[in-house]
Write a protein that holds these residues in place. Structure first.
Motif, PDB file in Angstrom:
ATOM      1  N   ASP A   1       0.356  20.792  -7.186  1.00  0.00           N
ATOM      2  CA  ASP A   1       0.194  21.752  -6.096  1.00  0.00           C
ATOM      3  C   ASP A   1       0.518  21.153  -4.737  1.00  0.00           C
ATOM      4  N   GLY A   2       1.025  19.920  -4.714  1.00  0.00           N
ATOM      5  CA  GLY A   2       1.278  19.244  -3.451  1.00  0.00           C
ATOM      6  C   GLY A   2      -0.015  18.670  -2.888  1.00  0.00           C
ATOM      7  N   ALA A   3       0.036  18.228  -1.632  1.00  0.00           N
ATOM      8  CA  ALA A   3      -1.151  17.663  -0.988  1.00  0.00           C
ATOM      9  C   ALA A   3      -0.993  17.720   0.525  1.00  0.00           C
ATOM     10  N   THR A   4      -2.096  17.938   1.189  1.00  0.00           N
ATOM     11  CA  THR A   4      -2.177  17.796   2.640  1.00  0.00           C
ATOM     12  C   THR A   4      -3.245  16.754   2.902  1.00  0.00           C
ATOM     13  N   ILE A   5      -2.876  15.688   3.611  1.00  0.00           N
ATOM     14  CA  ILE A   5      -3.790  14.566   3.806  1.00  0.00           C
ATOM     15  C   ILE A   5      -3.812  14.136   5.267  1.00  0.00           C
ATOM     16  N   LEU A   6      -4.909  13.533   5.652  1.00  0.00           N
ATOM     17  CA  LEU A   6      -5.036  12.886   6.949  1.00  0.00           C
ATOM     18  C   LEU A   6      -5.069  11.395   6.676  1.00  0.00           C
ATOM     19  N   GLY A   7      -4.065  10.661   7.176  1.00  0.00           N
ATOM     20  CA  GLY A   7      -3.978   9.226   6.941  1.00  0.00           C
ATOM     21  C   GLY A   7      -4.177   8.453   8.226  1.00  0.00           C
ATOM     22  N   ILE A   8      -4.968   7.384   8.150  1.00  0.00           N
ATOM     23  CA  ILE A   8      -5.232   6.521   9.299  1.00  0.00           C
ATOM     24  C   ILE A   8      -4.796   5.114   8.920  1.00  0.00           C
TER      25      ILE A   8
ATOM     26  N   TRP B   1     -10.018   4.756   0.592  1.00  0.00           N
ATOM     27  CA  TRP B   1      -9.511   3.728   1.506  1.00  0.00           C
ATOM     28  C   TRP B   1      -9.005   2.578   0.665  1.00  0.00           C
ATOM     29  N   ARG B   2      -7.977   1.953   1.206  1.00  0.00           N
ATOM     30  CA  ARG B   2      -7.331   0.850   0.499  1.00  0.00           C
ATOM     31  C   ARG B   2      -7.379  -0.391   1.383  1.00  0.00           C
ATOM     32  N   PRO B   3      -7.763  -1.533   0.824  1.00  0.00           N
ATOM     33  CA  PRO B   3      -7.858  -2.752   1.620  1.00  0.00           C
ATOM     34  C   PRO B   3      -6.492  -3.370   1.903  1.00  0.00           C
ATOM     35  N   GLU B   4      -6.480  -4.247   2.858  1.00  0.00           N
ATOM     36  CA  GLU B   4      -5.285  -5.039   3.152  1.00  0.00           C
ATOM     37  C   GLU B   4      -4.816  -5.708   1.868  1.00  0.00           C
ATOM     38  N   GLY B   5      -3.506  -5.665   1.623  1.00  0.00           N
ATOM     39  CA  GLY B   5      -2.942  -6.279   0.436  1.00  0.00           C
ATOM     40  C   GLY B   5      -2.782  -5.331  -0.735  1.00  0.00           C
ATOM     41  N   ASN B   6      -3.442  -4.177  -0.698  1.00  0.00           N
ATOM     42  CA  ASN B   6      -3.300  -3.204  -1.779  1.00  0.00           C
ATOM     43  C   ASN B   6      -1.848  -2.765  -1.864  1.00  0.00           C
ATOM     44  N   THR B   7      -1.296  -2.814  -3.060  1.00  0.00           N
ATOM     45  CA  THR B   7       0.100  -2.446  -3.295  1.00  0.00           C
ATOM     46  C   THR B   7       0.113  -1.322  -4.317  1.00  0.00           C
ATOM     47  N   HIS B   8       0.773  -0.226  -3.965  1.00  0.00           N
ATOM     48  CA  HIS B   8       0.754   0.927  -4.866  1.00  0.00           C
ATOM     49  C   HIS B   8       1.875   1.910  -4.547  1.00  0.00           C
ATOM     50  N   ILE B   9       2.013   2.891  -5.440  1.00  0.00           N
ATOM     51  CA  ILE B   9       2.849   4.065  -5.244  1.00  0.00           C
ATOM     52  C   ILE B   9       1.880   5.242  -5.219  1.00  0.00           C
ATOM     53  N   ALA B  10       2.077   6.185  -4.306  1.00  0.00           N
ATOM     54  CA  ALA B  10       1.214   7.366  -4.238  1.00  0.00           C
ATOM     55  C   ALA B  10       2.073   8.616  -4.334  1.00  0.00           C
ATOM     56  N   TRP B  11       1.504   9.682  -4.879  1.00  0.00           N
ATOM     57  CA  TRP B  11       2.268  10.915  -5.011  1.00  0.00           C
ATOM     58  C   TRP B  11       1.334  12.117  -4.964  1.00  0.00           C
ATOM     59  N   ALA B  12       1.952  13.279  -4.753  1.00  0.00           N
ATOM     60  CA  ALA B  12       1.218  14.539  -4.732  1.00  0.00           C
ATOM     61  C   ALA B  12       1.209  15.149  -6.124  1.00  0.00           C
TER      62      ALA B  12
ATOM     63  N   LEU C   1      -1.940  10.253  10.999  1.00  0.00           N
ATOM     64  CA  LEU C   1      -0.924  11.229  10.620  1.00  0.00           C
ATOM     65  C   LEU C   1      -1.518  12.325   9.753  1.00  0.00           C
ATOM     66  N   LEU C   2      -1.141  13.545  10.046  1.00  0.00           N
ATOM     67  CA  LEU C   2      -1.395  14.653   9.149  1.00  0.00           C
ATOM     68  C   LEU C   2      -0.135  14.775   8.315  1.00  0.00           C
ATOM     69  N   MET C   3      -0.265  14.651   6.996  1.00  0.00           N
ATOM     70  CA  MET C   3       0.922  14.659   6.139  1.00  0.00           C
ATOM     71  C   MET C   3       0.835  15.784   5.118  1.00  0.00           C
ATOM     72  N   GLU C   4       1.989  16.373   4.894  1.00  0.00           N
ATOM     73  CA  GLU C   4       2.122  17.417   3.891  1.00  0.00           C
ATOM     74  C   GLU C   4       3.133  16.938   2.862  1.00  0.00           C
ATOM     75  N   LEU C   5       2.689  16.879   1.615  1.00  0.00           N
ATOM     76  CA  LEU C   5       3.546  16.418   0.521  1.00  0.00           C
ATOM     77  C   LEU C   5       3.817  17.585  -0.420  1.00  0.00           C
ATOM     78  N   GLU C   6       5.081  17.817  -0.695  1.00  0.00           N
ATOM     79  CA  GLU C   6       5.448  18.841  -1.666  1.00  0.00           C
ATOM     80  C   GLU C   6       5.020  18.381  -3.055  1.00  0.00           C
ATOM     81  N   PRO C   7       4.895  19.307  -4.012  1.00  0.00           N
ATOM     82  CA  PRO C   7       4.518  18.902  -5.366  1.00  0.00           C
ATOM     83  C   PRO C   7       5.408  17.774  -5.893  1.00  0.00           C
ATOM     84  N   GLY C   8       4.770  16.707  -6.373  1.00  0.00           N
ATOM     85  CA  GLY C   8       5.488  15.562  -6.929  1.00  0.00           C
ATOM     86  C   GLY C   8       6.093  14.612  -5.918  1.00  0.00           C
ATOM     87  N   ALA C   9       6.029  14.924  -4.625  1.00  0.00           N
ATOM     88  CA  ALA C   9       6.590  14.018  -3.606  1.00  0.00           C
ATOM     89  C   ALA C   9       5.908  12.658  -3.706  1.00  0.00           C
ATOM     90  N   GLN C  10       6.682  11.604  -3.492  1.00  0.00           N
ATOM     91  CA  GLN C  10       6.203  10.247  -3.726  1.00  0.00           C
ATOM     92  C   GLN C  10       6.353   9.374  -2.488  1.00  0.00           C
TER      93      GLN C  10
END
Length: 132
Positions: free
Chosen positions: A103-110, A89-100, A47-56
């Motif tokens: 200035d926001g963020a544009t990321i490529l997630g696999i 990269w995050r391993p299997e079992g990693n539990t977290h909250i992520a945010w931009a 996924l190509l993702m675009e997160l607005e500033p502070g989006a969680q």
């Protein structure tokens, strides 16, 4: 047409996407849009993702490795921050909250398999791999 090396049959064709002209898809998470570059029934998705500033991205657990490349902005979680050109990269079992960041963020997630969200929301967690 080229023949496969491991079987006497035609090689499957490559799939080319005109990503700049693809529409952004709204997700179930406020301030986050995506372009689905690849998905399959197992839940694997790119996924190509675009997160607005502070989006969680709310609390979730990875059921397989997740890989994220930051194209623009700041992508942050409790363990650190990725800037443009950086990778996490995050391993299997990693539990977290992520945010931009501010200035926001544009990321490529696999993603190799669907994530599990604490609040039960679905985001590429359906068996057909198509729910955003």
């Amino acid at each position: 047409m080229r023949t496969r090396l491991t079987a006497n049959e035609p090689s499957p064709r490559s799939v080319f996407l005109d990503v700049p002209n693809m529409p952004w898809e709204e997700t179930k998470f406020a301030g986050i849009r995506c372009k689905t570059l690849y998905s399959d029934p197992s839940g694997m998705a790119t996924l190509l993702m675009e997160l607005e500033p502070g989006a969680q991205v709310p609390l979730h657990e990875h059921t397989a490795i997740e890989q994220t490349y930051v194209l623009a902005g700041h992508f942050i979680d409790e363990e650190g921050e990725c800037l443009p050109g950086q990778f996490v990269w995050r391993p299997e079992g990693n539990t977290h909250i992520a945010w931009a960041g501010k200035d926001g963020a544009t990321i490529l997630g696999i993603f190799l398999r669907p994530n599990i969200f604490a609040d039960g929301r679905k985001f590429f967690t359906e068996t057909d791999g198509t729910e955003a």
